[in-house]
Design an enzyme around this catalytic site. Structure first.
Site, short mmCIF file in Angstrom:
data_model
loop_
_atom_site.label_atom_id
_atom_site.label_comp_id
_atom_site.label_asym_id
_atom_site.label_seq_id
_atom_site.Cartn_x
_atom_site.Cartn_y
_atom_site.Cartn_z
N GLU A 1 0.84 -1.20 0.00
CA GLU A 1 0.00 0.00 0.00
C GLU A 1 0.87 1.25 0.00
OE1 GLU A 1 -2.71 -0.55 3.33
OE2 GLU A 1 -4.13 -1.50 1.98
N CYS A 18 -11.39 2.73 6.13
CA CYS A 18 -10.74 4.00 6.47
C CYS A 18 -11.08 5.11 5.49
CB CYS A 18 -9.23 3.80 6.55
SG CYS A 18 -8.51 2.99 5.10
#
Length: 595
Positions: free
Chosen positions: A315, A399
């Site tokens: 990520e 998120c």
């Protein structure tokens, strides 16, 4: 490859180790609570977040998933099991933060009642010593603070941010008091006790600075600095984990870091905190490191959209110029973090290049994480797709939805800045605010149709004559800079002339750090007219970015344009625009009748 790929308010001099010299900020951004936005572009999006997006977050947080239920279980003290993921508390806090901003932007008694209801449940779940985390409280409280990757301080950071935002918006301090007790618990457990520790997912560093600014308690600023100093010592036992130090930006002490590594969101939150702390305690070591890392990001590791993080495996970041389009990760949260970080860098440098990157990330990399309908979201944002990508209604790791909600709701935080002698216009958004210069109240109003055209009016109305400097940002795309550095550049660029008038008369203003400076004695109803030429620009990339060979992008104003199959019957991959194509100019003036 130099980077490792992982598979899977006021200025204060403090005595923190040594007495530092104060680094005075060039200006401070004006808080969202003092900015009224009436913009045709942003106001509908803020209203959509205040209704549809937040209703989606409430439904997913309270009904569809067990996030709120976990707080209720803690308060009942009946030994019930935790449901969900160990970092789920953070999503509750980010949604509350967005509620706070939205209540200021669009007052809603029902939304405020829901927020207060959540706050009551959060408060009831806090332990007597200030600790607050539903995962450990409902599993095994004896294991709290034993695993840096379990996001305890990440959740704490988002609690603090929510508390500060809600207090700023409503004046209610119940959640703020909860955050203070938790911050005091963390401070006594680590900094005061001199216990080595660091946050596996950074966030608390920047949050503690916000808490310091709202409370004036210097212990929170000291704790933020302490957290930063923990990195680079490798307290974590990496030999027993899939994680390598660079994933957490733990390979070197923060002040020694020069290159971007690891997880993109964690990096952005860390560096936002480092810029905050470096400026407030006057530590040039932090600020120099942040400049070096920023250049590594922007000059070699940033997408044309301002998005960052090329790999889904970690990520985050891989190696220089590795910027694949279809496999781009470009997490929405990382783009939100780019807005945060560049804001702080701008504040202490006074250099418009940081706002250029902020604007690029905001309009092109963050905002596309939210659908026009307000109820579907992107987690990763590829720049090219064969049809396998689409926005989703929610995620297991959720998120991004609440993160983009809080950013859009707080856009007022990024528009204006003020110092003792000057006023900065950073983003061009139809809005108004009020400031005092030498105790003389002054109303400043921006009128514009930006980003669709570049005509901008600034109306300045002091109660009485007042001398101060007005700084108007010159966007990089006006000067021929697609982005700072030479990673992206324009083909066949012709620099246009800027037009600026005061009360109808053309003036000459000097350029200072990418801003036009107008230093004069302002009177009631003074009007500045500022026109930014918005030609269609052809953007190309350095040859090191192999994925963009023989390709170009189109830009107009702050927008990098995208052709989506959903809008064109799925027929877009065969479209070709020759490099020699010319485009007509598209410059408009504000309609005086406001039609």
């Amino acid at each position: 490859m130099k980077k490792k790929i992982v598979v899977f308010a006021s200025v204060l001099t403090l005595k923190i180790g040594v007495i530092a010299q104060v680094v005075t900020p060039q200006y401070e951004f004006i808080n969202f609570s003092k900015v009224n936005i009436t913009d045709d572009f942003w106001k509908p999006k803020m209203d959509k977040v205040a209704t549809t997006t937040l209703n989606t977050c409430i439904y997913q947080t309270e009904i569809k998933t067990p996030r709120i239920r976990n707080f209720e279980k803690v308060a009942r003290k009946k030994g019930e099991k935790h449901e969900g993921i160990y970092y789920d508390d953070s999503d509750v806090y980010k949604a509350l933060e967005a509620m706070g901003y939205s209540l200021k932007n669009k007052p809603n008694p029902d939304l405020e009642k829901k927020a207060d209801e959540w706050i009551d449940k959060i408060s009831a779940a806090q332990l007597p010593d200030g600790y607050l985390n539903t995962y450990y409280t409902l599993t095994d409280i004896t294991k709290r603070w034993t695993d840096v990757e379990k996001h305890e301080d990440y959740c704490a950071g988002h609690l603090i941010e929510a508390a500060v935002a809600y207090y700023d918006a409503t004046g209610k301090r119940k959640l703020l008091d909860v955050a203070i007790r938790f911050a005091n618990h963390i401070d006594s457990a680590f900094r005061v006790a001199k216990k080595p520790w660091f946050s596996g997912h950074q966030e608390i560093e920047l949050a503690l600075v916000k808490l310091y600014k709202v409370t004036g308690n210097a212990n929170y600023l000291k704790l933020a600095d302490w957290y930063l100093q923990q990195r680079g010592h490798k307290y974590y036992n990496y030999s027993s984990s899939w994680i390598v130090p660079d994933y957490w930006q733990d390979g070197l002490p923060v002040k020694d870091q020069k290159e971007i590594t690891g997880h993109a969101v964690r990096a952005m939150y860390l560096y936002t905190g480092a810029a905050d702390v470096g400026g407030l305690i006057g530590d040039e070591g932090y600020l120099k490191a942040m400049k070096n890392v920023w250049e590594d990001v922007v000059y070699r590791n940033m997408y044309i959209t301002g998005g960052i993080g090329s790999a889904g495996t970690n990520e985050g970041f891989t190696h220089d110029f590795d910027l694949p389009n279809e496999k781009a990760y470009c997490e929405t949260c990382a783009s939100v973090g780019m807005v945060f970080w560049n804001q702080r860098m701008a504040e202490y440098s006074g250099d418009s290049k940081y706002i250029d990157v902020l604007e690029k990330s905001l309009y092109n990399a963050a905002l596309d994480g939210l659908s026009l309908s307000g109820d579907r979201f992107f987690y990763d944002n590829p720049l090219s797709s064969s049809g396998q990508h689409a926005r989703k209604e929610w995620f297991g790791t959720a998120c991004c939805p609440s993160n983009i909600a809080r950013l859009v709701s707080s856009i007022g935080n990024y528009i204006y800045g003020k110092s003792a002698e000057g006023f900065w216009v950073n983003l061009f958004v139809n809005s108004n605010t009020h400031v005092d210069f030498n105790n003389i109240h002054t109303v400043i109003e921006t009128e514009t149709k930006y980003p669709w055209n570049g005509a901008i009016k600034i109306k300045i109305t002091p109660d009485s004559k007042q001398q101060f400097k007005l700084y108007l940002r010159i966007p990089g795309w006006v000067k021929g800079e697609s982005a700072p550095g030479d990673l992206y550049f324009y083909k066949d660029f012709v620099k246009p002339a800027l037009s600026i008038k005061v009360n109808g008369k053309i003036i000459v203003a000097k350029e200072v750090n990418g801003y036009l400076e107008i230093d004069r004695e302002w009177q009631k109803n003074d009007v500045v007219e500022y026109i930014l030429p918005m030609n269609v620009l052809k953007v190309i990339t350095r040859k090191e970015v192999k994925y963009n060979e023989d390709k170009m992008a189109l830009q107009r104003g702050p927008f990098i344009y995208c052709i989506e199959g959903a809008d064109n019957n799925g027929e877009v991959r065969d479209l070709i625009i020759p490099f020699k194509t010319s485009f007509g100019t598209m410059n408009y003036l504000i309609n005086e009748e406001k039609t």
